[in-house]
Design a protein around this motif. Structure first.
Motif, PDB file in Angstrom:
ATOM      1  N   ASP A  96      78.262   7.736  72.587  1.00  0.00           N
ATOM      2  CA  ASP A  96      76.948   8.390  72.557  1.00  0.00           C
ATOM      3  C   ASP A  96      76.828   9.463  73.642  1.00  0.00           C
ATOM      4  O   ASP A  96      75.850   9.523  74.378  1.00  0.00           O
ATOM      5  CB  ASP A  96      75.828   7.354  72.670  1.00  0.00           C
ATOM      6  CG  ASP A  96      75.977   6.224  71.661  1.00  0.00           C
ATOM      7  OD1 ASP A  96      76.697   6.395  70.658  1.00  0.00           O
ATOM      8  OD2 ASP A  96      75.385   5.163  71.876  1.00  0.00           O
ATOM      9  N   THR A  97      77.838  10.313  73.701  1.00  0.00           N
ATOM     10  CA  THR A  97      77.903  11.390  74.689  1.00  0.00           C
ATOM     11  C   THR A  97      77.745  12.744  74.020  1.00  0.00           C
ATOM     12  O   THR A  97      78.310  12.989  72.953  1.00  0.00           O
ATOM     13  CB  THR A  97      79.262  11.356  75.436  1.00  0.00           C
ATOM     14  OG1 THR A  97      79.342  10.145  76.176  1.00  0.00           O
ATOM     15  CG2 THR A  97      79.412  12.537  76.370  1.00  0.00           C
ATOM     16  N   VAL A  98      76.988  13.621  74.667  1.00  0.00           N
ATOM     17  CA  VAL A  98      76.888  15.019  74.250  1.00  0.00           C
ATOM     18  C   VAL A  98      77.859  15.811  75.108  1.00  0.00           C
ATOM     19  O   VAL A  98      77.829  15.735  76.340  1.00  0.00           O
ATOM     20  CB  VAL A  98      75.449  15.557  74.421  1.00  0.00           C
ATOM     21  CG1 VAL A  98      75.405  17.054  74.151  1.00  0.00           C
ATOM     22  CG2 VAL A  98      74.496  14.812  73.491  1.00  0.00           C
TER      23      VAL A  98
ATOM     24  N   ILE B 237      74.294   7.399  64.660  1.00  0.00           N
ATOM     25  CA  ILE B 237      74.338   5.938  64.719  1.00  0.00           C
ATOM     26  C   ILE B 237      75.492   5.580  65.644  1.00  0.00           C
ATOM     27  O   ILE B 237      76.634   5.983  65.418  1.00  0.00           O
ATOM     28  CB  ILE B 237      74.527   5.339  63.313  1.00  0.00           C
ATOM     29  CG1 ILE B 237      73.352   5.748  62.412  1.00  0.00           C
ATOM     30  CG2 ILE B 237      74.680   3.834  63.385  1.00  0.00           C
ATOM     31  CD1 ILE B 237      73.595   5.537  60.946  1.00  0.00           C
ATOM     32  N   SER B 238      75.185   4.859  66.699  1.00  0.00           N
ATOM     33  CA  SER B 238      76.182   4.531  67.712  1.00  0.00           C
ATOM     34  C   SER B 238      77.363   3.788  67.081  1.00  0.00           C
ATOM     35  O   SER B 238      77.153   2.970  66.181  1.00  0.00           O
ATOM     36  CB  SER B 238      75.515   3.666  68.779  1.00  0.00           C
ATOM     37  OG  SER B 238      76.357   3.508  69.880  1.00  0.00           O
ATOM     38  N   PRO B 239      78.581   4.100  67.513  1.00  0.00           N
ATOM     39  CA  PRO B 239      78.985   5.032  68.564  1.00  0.00           C
ATOM     40  C   PRO B 239      79.222   6.435  68.007  1.00  0.00           C
ATOM     41  O   PRO B 239      79.722   6.603  66.905  1.00  0.00           O
ATOM     42  CB  PRO B 239      80.284   4.418  69.075  1.00  0.00           C
ATOM     43  CG  PRO B 239      80.882   3.750  67.867  1.00  0.00           C
ATOM     44  CD  PRO B 239      79.709   3.280  67.044  1.00  0.00           C
ATOM     45  N   TRP B 240      78.872   7.448  68.797  1.00  0.00           N
ATOM     46  CA  TRP B 240      79.029   8.834  68.371  1.00  0.00           C
ATOM     47  C   TRP B 240      79.356   9.724  69.571  1.00  0.00           C
ATOM     48  O   TRP B 240      79.133   9.351  70.717  1.00  0.00           O
ATOM     49  CB  TRP B 240      77.782   9.364  67.660  1.00  0.00           C
ATOM     50  CG  TRP B 240      76.505   9.196  68.443  1.00  0.00           C
ATOM     51  CD1 TRP B 240      75.617   8.169  68.339  1.00  0.00           C
ATOM     52  CD2 TRP B 240      75.979  10.063  69.467  1.00  0.00           C
ATOM     53  NE1 TRP B 240      74.576   8.346  69.226  1.00  0.00           N
ATOM     54  CE2 TRP B 240      74.769   9.492  69.935  1.00  0.00           C
ATOM     55  CE3 TRP B 240      76.406  11.247  70.039  1.00  0.00           C
ATOM     56  CZ2 TRP B 240      74.000  10.081  70.931  1.00  0.00           C
ATOM     57  CZ3 TRP B 240      75.636  11.833  71.047  1.00  0.00           C
ATOM     58  CH2 TRP B 240      74.439  11.253  71.475  1.00  0.00           C
TER      59      TRP B 240
ATOM     60  N   GLY C 202      84.028   8.281  61.293  1.00  0.00           N
ATOM     61  CA  GLY C 202      85.227   7.709  61.886  1.00  0.00           C
ATOM     62  C   GLY C 202      84.834   6.517  62.725  1.00  0.00           C
ATOM     63  O   GLY C 202      83.667   6.114  62.728  1.00  0.00           O
ATOM     64  N   PRO C 203      85.778   5.942  63.463  1.00  0.00           N
ATOM     65  CA  PRO C 203      85.441   4.822  64.343  1.00  0.00           C
ATOM     66  C   PRO C 203      84.310   5.177  65.316  1.00  0.00           C
ATOM     67  O   PRO C 203      83.481   4.337  65.639  1.00  0.00           O
ATOM     68  CB  PRO C 203      86.747   4.549  65.085  1.00  0.00           C
ATOM     69  CG  PRO C 203      87.817   5.093  64.188  1.00  0.00           C
ATOM     70  CD  PRO C 203      87.193   6.270  63.491  1.00  0.00           C
ATOM     71  N   ARG C 204      84.298   6.411  65.778  1.00  0.00           N
ATOM     72  CA  ARG C 204      83.150   6.980  66.497  1.00  0.00           C
ATOM     73  C   ARG C 204      82.806   8.262  65.739  1.00  0.00           C
ATOM     74  O   ARG C 204      83.647   9.143  65.570  1.00  0.00           O
ATOM     75  CB  ARG C 204      83.493   7.311  67.959  1.00  0.00           C
ATOM     76  CG  ARG C 204      83.648   6.076  68.798  1.00  0.00           C
ATOM     77  CD  ARG C 204      83.497   6.377  70.274  1.00  0.00           C
ATOM     78  NE  ARG C 204      84.690   7.013  70.811  1.00  0.00           N
ATOM     79  CZ  ARG C 204      84.763   7.506  72.047  1.00  0.00           C
ATOM     80  NH1 ARG C 204      83.734   7.437  72.862  1.00  0.00           N
ATOM     81  NH2 ARG C 204      85.868   8.065  72.464  1.00  0.00           N
TER      82      ARG C 204
END
Length: 145
Positions: free
Chosen positions: A35-37, A106-109, A78-80
């Motif tokens: 969940d990082t920009v 939707i976490s994780p992203w 994908g997985p994230r």
């Protein structure tokens, strides 16, 4: 290992090929918290989309990554999840809100934002900032700040 790539990028790295730029991004993907920009700063042609291609590979995404300039954003499963936003045609953060991207995050992203200065009022304070550039001898530079 995660701190090694971050330390390397904080010091600044020059690459001589798109493959080397993608490899650095692939390595960085493992160091990015969920969940990082990631704000990608740099002029046209410095390798922002190439960098995002490497991020996608590092996140386990196999779909081809292209510039979202005309779509504004692309979401890669994908997985994230990877959200790739090209903010060049946006004028402010309110326009990002109108895209309702939160519904897709939707976490994780990881969100990779090209032209983040266009939507500075929307960018979270904990965003990671990467400066991309190109030298006169065609070396691509990357520096995490």
């Amino acid at each position: 290992m995660a701190s090694n790539i971050c330390d390397k990028l904080r010091a600044g790295v020059a690459t001589g090929s798109a493959a080397a730029t993608r490899a650095l991004a692939t390595e960085l993907a493992a160091a990015l918290p969920d969940d990082t920009v990631l704000a990608l700063h740099g002029d046209l042609g410095v390798g922002k989309t190439t960098f995002v291609q490497g991020l996608a590979a590092g996140l386990g995404i196999h779909d081809p990554v292209t510039s979202p300039t005309f779509n504004l954003y692309t979401l890669y499963p994908g997985p994230r999840r990877l959200l790739h936003l090209d903010a060049y045609r946006l004028e402010n953060g309110g326009q990002v809100d109108a895209l309702m991207l939160e519904d897709f995050l939707i976490s994780p992203w990881i969100a990779a934002i090209e032209w983040p200065e266009r939507i500075a009022d929307w960018m979270p304070p904990d965003a990671w900032h990467l400066e991309l550039g190109i030298t006169a001898d065609e070396q691509h530079t990357l520096r995490l700040r």
